[in-house]
Design an enzyme around this catalytic site. Structure first.
Site, PDB file in Angstrom:
ATOM      1  CB  SER A  14       4.525  -2.988  13.195  1.00  0.00           C
ATOM      2  OG  SER A  14       4.170  -4.315  13.510  1.00  0.00           O
ATOM      3  CG  ASP A  15       5.794  -5.188   6.936  1.00  0.00           C
ATOM      4  OD1 ASP A  15       5.240  -6.294   7.104  1.00  0.00           O
ATOM      5  OD2 ASP A  15       6.270  -4.848   5.838  1.00  0.00           O
ATOM      6  CD1 TRP A  16       3.568 -11.076  10.311  1.00  0.00           C
ATOM      7  CD2 TRP A  16       2.717  -9.076   9.825  1.00  0.00           C
ATOM      8  NE1 TRP A  16       2.191 -11.137  10.450  1.00  0.00           N
ATOM      9  CE2 TRP A  16       1.649  -9.932  10.166  1.00  0.00           C
ATOM     10  CE3 TRP A  16       2.408  -7.747   9.508  1.00  0.00           C
ATOM     11  CZ2 TRP A  16       0.314  -9.525  10.179  1.00  0.00           C
ATOM     12  CZ3 TRP A  16       1.076  -7.336   9.518  1.00  0.00           C
ATOM     13  CH2 TRP A  16       0.067  -8.224   9.850  1.00  0.00           C
TER      14      TRP A  16
END
Ligand SMILES: *[C@@H]1O[C@H](CO)[C@@H](O)[C@H](O)[C@H]1NC(C)=O
Ligand SMILES: *[C@@H]1O[C@H](CO)[C@@H](O)[C@H](O)[C@H]1NC(C)=O
Ligand SMILES: *[C@@H]1O[C@H](CO)[C@@H](O)[C@H](O)[C@H]1NC(C)=O
Ligand SMILES: *[C@@H]1O[C@H](CO)[C@@H](O)[C@H](O)[C@H]1NC(C)=O
Ligand SMILES: *[C@@H]1O[C@H](CO)[C@@H](O)[C@H](O)[C@H]1NC(C)=O
Ligand SMILES: *[C@@H]1O[C@H](CO)[C@@H](O)[C@H](O)[C@H]1NC(C)=O
Ligand SMILES: *[C@@H]1O[C@H](CO)[C@@H](O)[C@H](O)[C@H]1NC(C)=O
Ligand SMILES: *[C@@H]1O[C@H](CO)[C@@H](O)[C@H](O)[C@H]1NC(C)=O
Ligand SMILES: *[C@@H]1O[C@H](CO)[C@@H](O)[C@H](O)[C@H]1NC(C)=O
Length: 815
Positions: A297-299
């Site tokens: 995932s992106d952050w």
């Protein structure tokens, strides 16, 4: 991607406190609201369900590593598996904790696409848009090998690079500069070679951000007035053909090069969040493209546990949800994955097989790149430069790391490489009266706040008034261990060449206030150099396409008194140049963000040590309004949960595809750039390489990384002769464009880039260049049959020096 963790924690707190954190845009900004339209929502509003999540097969030389990964996974407890798929605080941007009992020392994930960001004694490389401007395949690869070596020497297993989302749909998007070009072919080549380079250096590459991540503002869900999640993140709504032919295209190159990781994006896709969109992750990425690595995932982009895992998410980063506020004692640090993975397997909501697949996907590239053998320790300086928040320290066992040597110098001879690459990426847009190269000027006057040292310190994460822009902001920013400014390089060169006079003014406000008659101490200087800039950063889209800090006004001011005014631009992309036709503006140079040798690479080109050979990776139009075909969606005055919608109604027609369709005159077109020499093209010939008849649809084959292997087979070869017809050595960039037959699919761009090469030729030199056309290059995405199809009829090939300077033509009909 992500800003510094402690910064984001603060951001979360501030969102909670303010209750209403819709990004504002200042007066006069390019601002659109595209409210939800239930008619269209019905059509795009849901992404088709694609389940179950395809299992890793090891296809494409990963079989042996997969066996090792399976053996590893078989010995893990369920709790350990949950740890393997969930980030935790630690020394790196992202951290997977060690499992000492298995001899596994954990994973260190580091930003970002132009450099290892949390580091010292490291290099800042030319940004993505900069290296794309080189149109040089070897340099794209070499840059990434060098960068990969720095990541590895600092103990980073995984580079959060390269980026190709955003692709560059909107000229305003804050992160375009981290990627390459709005042209999918150019971006695809750059993407593939960047992945190969990083991985050849022993570091896992992460293709990001998947997918349709074409704007910064509204990218995350945002609290509304009622302290509830009123605003869902913007939804990028695109049709299937556009998805394949533009946005998915360069990701296919990354997967074809066996990229280890793909980062799913913040925003929604057809109404469903990027990290839980089963059509995008299970369907397009893992099934159609045959992706064998893991989706991270992106952050803070994960918004569900089970639903995300089922949809294809394999790793949650940084391992805590955005909506939670982390308290100083560490409470609140609970991922949608982590302990929930254990619970969900125990209560039967998620299968053990899916969880095993997640860990296998993570460990297979690790074994493939031999990261289990003598991998360098994490440089402790990364921890300090990242400035860990107290709650992070609670979780992290520092003991293992503090003994490793700190502040290791990993730069090697990369400064030379960066200087060479940035010079080769420098684009000469105007050169009247052969003003360039400079011929030992005796007096040089330098104007503009881009020329000198920054006053802000080495990590230039946010916009600043004074100092050279050599990289952009956000998580793609980088810390300068060295930064050669334009002023310093000019001074050194002037000193070396007969002690020429260098005078400078670095305060734009002051320059604009100066009495024109006092601009020079004596008579008119030999040359006036105006250093201008514009900033681009993650988190915000650009508010204007104008040069910032009144850059254009400074140019006008200087040019009103100096008949040999040269303009240099350091920026993340497209800028308006109202001064382009000013008779006293003799030269214009677009250098983008060149990295830490910015001044030297500029001077190398201006003094003619390097003959400029950069070419525009996008189109510079006459007016900002020319870019309205793909507006950024803003929600400043809206209310509804679903109101943040971005309709990709322009379909395939972004950048030159749009301007060619509408036959709009532009200032400098895609592919354009000048040289100190001249080139000619001749003798275009077309050869069929494939034997036998070529079917319109590819033969069904087992999916390999990149999709159906038949798509990557060369079917035709185009040969063309390139001559250097001028008086100096230089590099030419012949380009090949394809035009589909009249009877081909509707709504197809007039022409599309399908080949380029960069070749260096001495005076009178000539060389044959080959362009290989693969099946994908001459196909369009047939939505009905869900295949790439070669159109019936005559395909036209045009070769030339830009998208609008085409000089050699040919046709062929596939049969
Ligand atoms: C919604 O979209 C439909 C289909 O494009 C269009 O006909 C209609 O006018 C739109 N409605 C609004 C309120 O914009
Ligand atoms: C988005 O919706 C369009 C229109 O219904 C559809 O063609 C496309 O496949 C969808 N894509 C995704 C990723 O959901
Ligand atoms: C499961 O996820 C939710 C949402 O992030 C979190 O609040 C909860 O603490 C998690 N449970 C465990 C056992 O980690
Ligand atoms: C099982 O556990 C998961 C993760 O905590 C939770 O989301 C889900 O609701 C649980 N299902 C049941 C039936 O208890
Ligand atoms: C720049 O010039 C303006 C106008 O003269 C002045 O007000 C300002 O203080 C100057 N800035 C610096 C940093 O010197
Ligand atoms: C160009 O520069 C000369 C000084 O050499 C000046 O006299 C002239 O007005 C300038 N031209 C313009 C259009 O500003
Ligand atoms: C948003 O909601 C508020 C409160 O319900 C209302 O007063 C306002 O008119 C709404 N604004 C828009 C643009 O719909
Ligand atoms: C495009 O514009 C040019 C110049 O304005 C004109 O000469 C040409 O005929 C136009 N082409 C088409 C296809 O409209
Ligand atoms: C290029 O084409 C011309 C004319 O057809 C021919 O005379 C010449 O030999 C060709 N040159 C090469 C290098 O093939």
């Amino acid at each position: 991607m992500h800003l510094k963790l402690h910064f984001l924690s603060a951001l979360v707190a501030s969102i909670v406190a303010q209750h209403y954190a819709v990004p504002n845009r200042p007066e006069g900004a390019f601002s659109y609201i595209q409210p939800a339209n239930t008619t269209i929502l019905g059509q795009y509003g849901h992404s088709p369900a694609v389940y179950p999540s395809p299992r890793i097969s090891g296809a494409g030389r990963w079989e042996e590593s997969l066996r090792k990964a399976r053996k590893f996974v078989a010995e893990l407890t369920l709790e350990e598996k949950a740890t393997m798929v969930t980030g935790k605080p630690g020394p790196c941007t992202g951290n997977i904790y060690p499992i000492h009992r298995m001899g596994f020392s954990g994973l260190c994930l580091q930003d970002g696409p132009a450099a290892i960001r949390n580091a010292d004694y490291s290099s800042v490389f030319p940004a993505g848009v900069t290296i794309a401007s080189s149109w040089d395949r070897k340099m794209m690869y070499d840059r990434s090998v060098a960068m990969g070596r720095e990541f590895k020497s600092k103990g980073a297993h995984i580079a959060l690079a390269p980026a190709v989302g955003p692709l560059g749909r909107s000229a305003y998007s804050g992160r375009n500069w981290e990627g390459f070009s709005p042209d999918p072919y150019l971006s695809g080549v750059a993407m593939g070679l960047s992945v190969r380079g990083l991985q050849d250096a022993g570091v896992q590459a992460t293709a990001k951000h998947f997918i349709l991540n074409e704007q910064e503002i509204l990218r995350n869900p945002t609290l509304g007035r009622t302290n509830d999640w009123v605003f869902e993140a913007v939804s990028s709504n695109a049709d299937d053909r556009t998805m394949h032919e533009l946005y998915l295209w360069p990701f296919a190159n990354a997967v074809h090069e066996q990229v280890s990781a793909v980062m799913c994006s913040y925003q929604r896709i057809n109404g469903s969040y990027g990290c839980q969109n089963s059509k995008a992750l299970n369907g397009l990425l893992k099934e159609e493209l045959g992706f064998q690595g893991y989706v991270m995932s992106d952050w803070f982009a994960t918004h569900a546990g089970v639903a995300s895992m089922e949809a294809g998410l394999d790793m949650d980063m940084p391992g805590t949800p955005l909506r939670k506020v982390i308290l100083p004692d560490g409470s609140g640090y609970n991922s949608y994955l982590g302990g929930n993975v254990t619970l969900a397997v125990r209560n039967g909501t998620i299968s053990k097989e899916r969880v095993n697949d997640m860990v296998e996907r993570i460990m297979t590239p690790y074994f493939f790149l031999k990261q289990n053998q003598n991998f360098p320790t994490i440089d402790p300086s990364s921890m300090k430069l990242k400035a860990l928040a107290p709650s992070e320290q609670l979780f992290y066992d520092w003991e293992a790391e503090v003994t490793a040597p700190a502040s290791r110098d990993v730069r090697d001879d990369h400064g030379q490489l960066i200087r060479k690459h940035a010079a080769a990426s420098t684009i000469l847009l105007k050169n009247e009266k052969n003003a360039l190269p400079l011929r030992s000027p005796k007096s040089i006057y330098v104007y503009g706040n881009d020329a000198g040292d920054t006053t802000q310190g080495p990590l230039n994460q946010e916009e600043y008034e004074f100092g050279n822009y050599a990289v952009g902001g956000g998580s793609g920013a980088a810390r300068f261990s060295e930064h050669v400014t334009p002023l310093r390089a000019i001074q050194e060169r002037a000193a070396a060449q007969g002690n020429a006079l260098v005078q400078f003014w670095l305060n734009n406000t002051q320059i604009l206030e100066m009495d024109p008659s006092s601009m020079f101490s004596t008579e008119e200087p030999d040359v006036c150099i105006v250093m201008t800039k514009s900033w681009a950063s993650e988190g915000w889209d650009r508010e204007t396409l104008d040069l910032e800090w009144e850059g254009s006004a400074v140019v006008d001011k200087v040019a009103s008194v100096c008949s040999n005014t040269m303009v240099v631009i350091h920026s993340g992309g497209i800028n308006m140049m109202p001064f382009a036709s000013h008779p006293n503006v003799t030269a214009i140079i677009a250098a983008h963000y060149p990295g830490d040798q910015a001044g030297y690479s500029m001077v190398d080109v201006m003094y003619g040590d390097v003959n400029p050979s950069g070419r525009l990776p996008y189109t510079i139009a006459h007016n900002p309004t020319d870019y309205e075909f793909a507006p950024i969606t803003t929600g400043v005055t809206t209310n509804g949960t679903e109101d943040w919608q971005s309709w990709f109604d322009e379909k395939l027609f972004i950048d030159y595809r749009h301007f060619d369709k509408t036959n709009t005159s532009v200032l400098y077109e895609f592919g354009f750039g000048l040289s100190y020499t001249t080139f000619a093209l001749s003798n275009l010939t077309i050869h069929k390489v494939a034997t036998g008849d070529i079917e319109a649809l590819p033969k069904k084959q087992d999916i390999a990384p990149g999709g159906n292997p038949a798509l990557w087979e060369t079917l035709y070869k185009i040969e063309i002769m390139v001559h250097n017809t001028g008086h100096v050595r230089g590099a030419a960039v012949p380009q090949l464009y394809i035009t589909f037959p009249e009877q081909g699919p509707d709504d197809t761009p007039v022409r599309q880039l399908r080949g380029f090469e960069k070749i260096e030729l001495s005076t009178c030199g000539q060389q044959t260049v080959n362009f290989e056309l693969m099946r994908r290059d001459i196909s369009y995405w047939d939505v009905a049959v869900q295949q790439w199809r070669i159109p019936e009829g005559e395909i036209t090939i045009s070769a030339g020096w830009s998208s609008r300077d085409l000089v050699e033509f040919g046709t062929f009909t596939v049969a």
